[in-house]
Design an enzyme around this catalytic site. Structure first.
Site: not given
Length: 405
Positions: A264-265, A285, A57, A289, A250, A291, A44, A176, A258-259, A18-19, A16
């Site tokens: 995002r997941k 990260k 960074e 961090k 597909f 997060d 990123e 998916k 798709d970008a 995003d992955k 995918h």
């Protein structure tokens, strides 16, 4: 808590878009940590048709110091990025590991962030950002994960295994899945709906009289066989609604379709909607961090509470302020399933685990290149192996039971 209900979770494959971005970002994290266990990374990634772009960074001995790149460092980063895309399996006209355009816009970490995070004199290392993080565990599966998400991940993992091992020749990297389960007395008992959309080789579709019905049947039958392999026996019934590529074809997928962007997941990465989420992404990260590191320790604590038999379900929240070492709050909720009071668990946990950024990293051993494996098919519910997935260990369970006896 309702006793009977339907609940749904989704997952996405390693291919995918995003992955792909998440795995590239964590490939950079692992590369830097392999050279400097105290590297600072916030990477990123953007993926799109025949293009990968990095931004963020960094600070890393032997790679980027005092505003300067070490000789060969940029080339090594690009090699790691291309190797990641090659491993996923993209050799398509619209996205090929060897020929996509690559841009690296990584630069030095802000000195204002560094001054709050770095340990100095008698000051302990501070959190790399403010925020709230959640951990969750449930006895629905052996992995102590929500069943809907667990099965969604495993369906796609099996399809990827079959693609990589050439069990079939019609599956492509992007996919998916979605699993809807019926719960009775708070336990999953059957599947009411299963959905898989998978990128495929040319011609393996059938929609509104167009395509090749025989080829589509091969794809459909294989996906359904994987569903039966993953879900417990009896969960799939004649009444289960099964959808395989419901939109038709597909063929165009991945970053060409798709970008993709890092982070995002986050619901796929965590608990499939069964638990709250603080909003922060993990991939790209370093473990200063919170997060990332505090979400991992929250899962570790919640899982050990359930593994110890102190609850059937557990949610934990931690909160931090940037530059401050100690958490601002610790919250435990066993959703009425606990064998001891939640406030008693809250009182014991900080005695067993130091919840500062440094304490978390040292307890779990997070200053290592262990993150790319976590960037697809979920960060949680995985089997700890060697240095990998230490937050999935249940070595705190006996200590919890003893402390709360």
């Amino acid at each position: 808590m309702r006793k009977s209900f339907l609940f749904t979770s989704e997952s996405v494959s390693e291919g995918h878009p995003d992955k792909v971005a998440d795995q590239i970002s964590d490939a950079v994290v692992d590369l830097f940590l392999s050279k400097d266990p105290y590297a600072r990374i916030a990477c990123e990634t953007l993926t799109t048709t025949q293009r990968v772009v990095l931004a963020g960074e960094i600070r890393c001995k032997g790679v980027y110091e005092n505003g300067e790149w070490a000789p060969g460092a940029k080339e090594e980063i690009e090699q790691a990025v291309r190797a990641t895309v090659k491993r996923i399996g993209y050799e398509q006209e619209g996205f090929h590991w060897e020929t996509f355009s690559f841009e690296n816009h990584l630069h030095g970490q802000s000195s204002e962030i560094a001054q709050g995070v770095d340990a100095k004199d008698n000051k302990d290392e501070g959190a790399g950002d403010q925020g709230i993080m959640f951990g969750y565990a449930s006895d629905e599966t052996e992995d102590l994960m929500p069943a809907t998400l667990d099965y969604s991940h495993k369906i796609l993992e099996q399809l990827a295994h079959d693609r990589h091992n050439k069990v079939v020749d019609f599956l492509e990297p992007d996919a998916k899945s979605q699993v809807t389960l019926a719960y009775e007395d708070e336990k999953p008992v059957r599947a009411t709906a299963l959905v898989v959309s998978t990128q495929h080789a040319p011609g393996y579709f059938w929609h509104e009289g167009k395509g090749d019905a025989d080829k589509y049947k091969k794809l459909y039958d294989h996906v359904v066989a994987v569903m039966h392999k993953v879900l417990p026996e009896g969960f799939i019934t004649d009444e289960t609604a099964i959808y395989v590529n419901p939109t038709g074809s597909f063929e165009i997928g991945g970053p060409d379709g798709d970008a993709g962007v890092t982070g995002r997941k986050i619901i796929v990465d965590t608990y499939g909607g069964a638990s709250p989420h603080g909003g922060g992404a993990f991939s790209g990260k370093d473990p200063t961090k919170v997060d990332r590191s505090a979400a991992y320790i929250s899962r570790y604590m919640a899982k050990n509470i359930v593994a110890a038999g102190l609850a059937r379900r557990c949610t934990i929240q931690l909160s931090y302020a940037i530059g401050i070492a100690e958490p601002l709050s610790l919250y435990v909720d066993t959703h009425g399933t606990g064998t001891v009071a939640d406030d008693k668990i809250e009182a014991v946990l900080p005695q067993l685990v130091r919840l500062t950024p440094r304490g978390i990293r040292e307890h779990l051993g997070l200053n290592k290149p262990i993150y790319q494996k976590s960037a697809a098919y979920g960060h949680f519910g995985r089997k700890p192996e060697g240095d990998f997935f230490p937050w999935e260990k249940t070595d705190l369970a006996d200590k919890l039971k003893a402390a709360l006896a």
